[in-house]
Design a protein around this motif. Sequence first.
Motif, PDB file in Angstrom:
ATOM      1  N   UNK A 160      72.351  44.969  65.395  1.00 42.03           N
ATOM      2  CA  UNK A 160      73.758  44.605  65.585  1.00 42.03           C
ATOM      3  C   UNK A 160      74.676  45.800  65.844  1.00 42.03           C
ATOM      4  N   UNK A 161      74.204  47.016  65.582  1.00 43.78           N
ATOM      5  CA  UNK A 161      75.039  48.189  65.869  1.00 43.78           C
ATOM      6  C   UNK A 161      75.344  48.267  67.369  1.00 43.78           C
ATOM      7  N   UNK A 164      78.791  47.291  68.107  1.00 47.92           N
ATOM      8  CA  UNK A 164      79.763  48.327  67.739  1.00 47.92           C
ATOM      9  C   UNK A 164      79.872  49.373  68.853  1.00 47.92           C
ATOM     10  N   UNK A 165      78.732  49.718  69.465  1.00 52.74           N
ATOM     11  CA  UNK A 165      78.770  50.649  70.597  1.00 52.74           C
ATOM     12  C   UNK A 165      79.527  50.036  71.776  1.00 52.74           C
ATOM     13  N   UNK A 295      84.436  37.807  69.271  1.00 59.74           N
ATOM     14  CA  UNK A 295      85.140  37.915  67.993  1.00 59.74           C
ATOM     15  C   UNK A 295      85.168  36.585  67.258  1.00 59.74           C
ATOM     16  N   UNK A 296      84.388  35.694  67.694  1.00 57.36           N
ATOM     17  CA  UNK A 296      84.193  34.383  67.080  1.00 57.36           C
ATOM     18  C   UNK A 296      85.222  33.988  66.029  1.00 57.36           C
ATOM     19  N   UNK A 297      86.173  33.169  66.432  1.00 60.47           N
ATOM     20  CA  UNK A 297      87.127  32.643  65.462  1.00 60.47           C
ATOM     21  C   UNK A 297      88.210  33.626  65.077  1.00 60.47           C
ATOM     22  N   UNK A 298      88.123  34.842  65.616  1.00 64.06           N
ATOM     23  CA  UNK A 298      89.102  35.860  65.243  1.00 64.06           C
ATOM     24  C   UNK A 298      89.666  36.490  66.515  1.00 64.06           C
TER      25      UNK A 298
ATOM     26  N   UNK B  32      88.602  60.664  68.819  1.00 62.20           N
ATOM     27  CA  UNK B  32      88.635  59.243  68.513  1.00 62.20           C
ATOM     28  C   UNK B  32      88.586  59.048  67.004  1.00 62.20           C
ATOM     29  N   UNK B 117      73.691  43.630  59.106  1.00 63.23           N
ATOM     30  CA  UNK B 117      72.299  43.212  59.226  1.00 63.23           C
ATOM     31  C   UNK B 117      71.788  42.741  57.866  1.00 63.23           C
ATOM     32  N   UNK B 121      74.959  38.761  60.329  1.00 64.47           N
ATOM     33  CA  UNK B 121      75.021  39.492  61.593  1.00 64.47           C
ATOM     34  C   UNK B 121      74.688  38.550  62.730  1.00 64.47           C
ATOM     35  N   UNK B 122      75.139  38.958  63.886  1.00 63.66           N
ATOM     36  CA  UNK B 122      74.907  38.167  65.077  1.00 63.66           C
ATOM     37  C   UNK B 122      73.554  38.591  65.629  1.00 63.66           C
ATOM     38  N   UNK B 154      84.587  32.229  61.127  1.00 57.25           N
ATOM     39  CA  UNK B 154      85.642  33.154  61.536  1.00 57.25           C
ATOM     40  C   UNK B 154      85.121  34.548  61.205  1.00 57.25           C
ATOM     41  N   UNK B 155      84.857  35.305  62.260  1.00 55.83           N
ATOM     42  CA  UNK B 155      84.326  36.653  62.037  1.00 55.83           C
ATOM     43  C   UNK B 155      85.484  37.579  61.648  1.00 55.83           C
ATOM     44  N   UNK B 156      85.365  38.194  60.483  1.00 51.93           N
ATOM     45  CA  UNK B 156      86.440  39.041  59.969  1.00 51.93           C
ATOM     46  C   UNK B 156      85.863  40.383  59.519  1.00 51.93           C
ATOM     47  N   UNK B 157      86.711  41.384  59.360  1.00 55.10           N
ATOM     48  CA  UNK B 157      86.207  42.632  58.782  1.00 55.10           C
ATOM     49  C   UNK B 157      86.537  42.670  57.286  1.00 55.10           C
ATOM     50  N   UNK B 160      90.009  42.113  55.965  1.00 54.79           N
ATOM     51  CA  UNK B 160      90.614  40.805  56.240  1.00 54.79           C
ATOM     52  C   UNK B 160      90.133  39.712  55.289  1.00 54.79           C
ATOM     53  N   UNK B 247      85.624  48.358  61.029  1.00 57.07           N
ATOM     54  CA  UNK B 247      84.388  47.587  60.995  1.00 57.07           C
ATOM     55  C   UNK B 247      83.273  48.470  60.466  1.00 57.07           C
ATOM     56  N   UNK B 249      80.146  48.643  60.731  1.00 54.52           N
ATOM     57  CA  UNK B 249      79.115  49.181  61.605  1.00 54.52           C
ATOM     58  C   UNK B 249      79.615  50.369  62.430  1.00 54.52           C
ATOM     59  N   UNK B 250      80.946  50.515  62.535  1.00 53.75           N
ATOM     60  CA  UNK B 250      81.473  51.723  63.191  1.00 53.75           C
ATOM     61  C   UNK B 250      80.971  52.972  62.471  1.00 53.75           C
ATOM     62  N   UNK B 252      78.000  53.451  61.337  1.00 59.82           N
ATOM     63  CA  UNK B 252      76.682  53.813  61.865  1.00 59.82           C
ATOM     64  C   UNK B 252      76.821  54.485  63.233  1.00 59.82           C
ATOM     65  N   UNK B 253      77.760  53.991  64.036  1.00 61.68           N
ATOM     66  CA  UNK B 253      78.001  54.613  65.340  1.00 61.68           C
ATOM     67  C   UNK B 253      78.432  56.068  65.143  1.00 61.68           C
ATOM     68  N   UNK B 254      79.391  56.284  64.240  1.00 61.92           N
ATOM     69  CA  UNK B 254      79.886  57.647  63.998  1.00 61.92           C
ATOM     70  C   UNK B 254      78.779  58.534  63.436  1.00 61.92           C
TER      71      UNK B 254
END
Lengths: 426, 345
Positions: A160-161, A164-165, A295-298, B32, B117, B121-122, B154-157, B160, B247, B249-250, B252-254
């Motif tokens: 799932x990362x 994010x990328x 963003x499903x629902x958001x 960034x 995950x 997760x999607x 509803x996908x939220x962080x 939220x 978010x 998972x950001x 992990x990106x960083x």
Amino acid sequence: MAVAAAAAAPPATAAPLPAGMRLRSLFAGTPGMLKASMAISLAAVVMFGVLAGLSSSSRRQSLISARHAAAQAVRIQQVHTSLVAADALATNAFLVGGLEPAEQRTGYENGISTAAQTLTAAANHADASDVAGLQQANAALADYTGLIESARANNRQLFPVGVAYLKQASALLLTDVLPVLDRVSASSEQRVSNAYDDSDNARYAFWISSVVVLAVLLVAKWKLSSVTRRTFNLPLVVATGLVLVAIIYGGAAMTLASSNADSARSGPYRLTTALATARIDAYAAKSAESLTLISRGNGTPFEAQWKQSYGTASAAIQSIDDPSLSSALSAYATVHVAIRLLDDSGNWDGAVAKATKFDSGSSNATFTTFAEASATRLDTAAADLDSRLADASGNLDVTLAVLFAFALLAAVAIGVAYAGRLREYR
Amino acid sequence: MTSTSTPPLRTTNAIERTRSGHRTRSGRTMRRLAGLVAASIAAVACSSGSQLAAPSTTSTAQSTKTSAPVVADCGNPVASYQPTFVLPAPNAMPAGTYLKTIQDRGKLIVGTASDVLLFSYRNPLSGQLEGFDIDVAHAIAKAIFGDPNKIEYRVINYAQRLPAITSGSVDIVADTMTINCNRWAQIAFSTEYYHAGQKVLVRSDSTATTMDDVNKGGGQRVCAAKGSTNIVNLGAYKNVMTVPVDDLTDCLVLFQQGAVDAITADDTVLKGFKAQDKYANVIGPEFSSELYGIGASLKYPELTQFVNLVLEQMRTDGSLLALNTKWLEQTTAPPAAVYGRLPAG
């Protein structure tokens, strides 16, 4: 300097008037006055040749600049469009889940390679002040594609990362690339506008020098006929005729070039700008549509973004009055509204299916119809713009040479006219 | 970025200084990141005054004191509402209750993440949400409708989660949410359904073996999600530099871009990160217990009681243990239910 001489000319000839009686008694023995008259006439003709020539050459240069600036504006718009198109495809492909459709991948790659090539071309043609921005955009583009590849690589491993990328890539495009393109685009459009203004201003030198040379020649003719007591001096009449023809020809050529340029501006140039705006915003709307679903629902902020982008695209299409493009765009909007309705009623899967499939009546199919039709129209308009501006400036090449030649011949005729009269006083 | 008059900007400058001389690529990432940090610190500054100084300054004792929020006293945080009714049959929710409202609507609205995950997760392959939390939500939907799929997500962080409940935009939140007294002041929690703990994830070549080692390293950049208990707990480690993100998972990106040195989150989340990045290690004992509960509105205690009944059933029939095995390959027994809290009013 020539203008100063010209301005000084009428007083010089008018100066003797208050002392008219004295001059009248002196003229018969004053070949010096003939010499002065000849010098002033020659100076006026030469000034006319130089100023009219410069003026036509300056209009030509301005139109060449307008052509280059317009071409640059079109290039930047193309980079912008290719990038938002590629991003829309990448985002949509993510929404599908699983392997991205091959044609979407190809579309993405084509978009990026068009953008990269066009960006290089744009940097080569850029004004010095835009070069740094374009280089920055180019570097950011490399980052963008890197992030998209990370997103894909992770996605293929079901990590799932990847999403994010993807989001970071889209954000980078928005913050580091598109604003630069907007700036360069605006400065190119400004340069087109400035070049038109310059071209417009070029006429003043031409018309002022025309009026001055004609006035000088008429006064000279009157002077000469009063000295020689002959109504016409043939060579001087020829010189005036030559100047008159040069003025008419040059004026016509300048006016024609300017009206060609104006029609290029109000026609194909306005068309390319409107079409580019419509396409850029339509693609941005398409991306926003995918993001609402990701963003499903958001996705409320992205839907607001969709509305804004679609509104701009739609207004741009309305402004060029093209019913078939207009209906193609609204056909896509109808599908979008249906997608939102499905998603808002909780049928996310149905909404995603409608947003990602390619069969007729799907979001992708209706959008592609608009994208292809608008691309064709844009290409035609851009080619038309370029050839019209090339024609407008090209004609002025000949004008410059002709104006010089006429001025030279007129000078020779003046020389002949005065030489004959002066000989009589030896 | 040019001003150095305020602590948050000094933080970002420090980040850029450490990276000076690197390729423009990392420079841009840094910018960034710096933007992220500055924005989030500004956000914190709006809500709670002096707290903003905590991550950046070399921490006077005072700044960390103020950074720890006042802990509300709510007795035993994991104590939830004792159910006052037996589990109704699907589609037979008692009239006049919020459960009936949900039943009539035909969907349970669930706030959750799409990037954690193992928990929520999607799945890139199917495009559908999956995970431990999603399975719990399915079980609740099944109990209401007889159909586990009658859910609207509803996908939220993280930040939220509470607002989503208090504003009424979701019925429940199933999103690795820690039960604590501060949150009890705003929302209700079910009984604990999973016991997690906060840990730290570092590069596989790191010599650190505990969070204390990371702290001793000095100036280590540690990423955490805004609005999480993790970021609050991180405040106790004064020598690290906190890098907050929206978010999770950001992080992990960083981390993969080299923009942070470590990530702190629940072991559950870090396990998911480790699964996505083999060059990462989750180290040390947990330095904070994170007890997960399903969040719901304080206004409808019957919903929380209903969720408690469903969880009770899942403990009894072994399905909660099965979820542990399925998602985390664990065979430890799920935490037992604790009751004793009375609905307000």
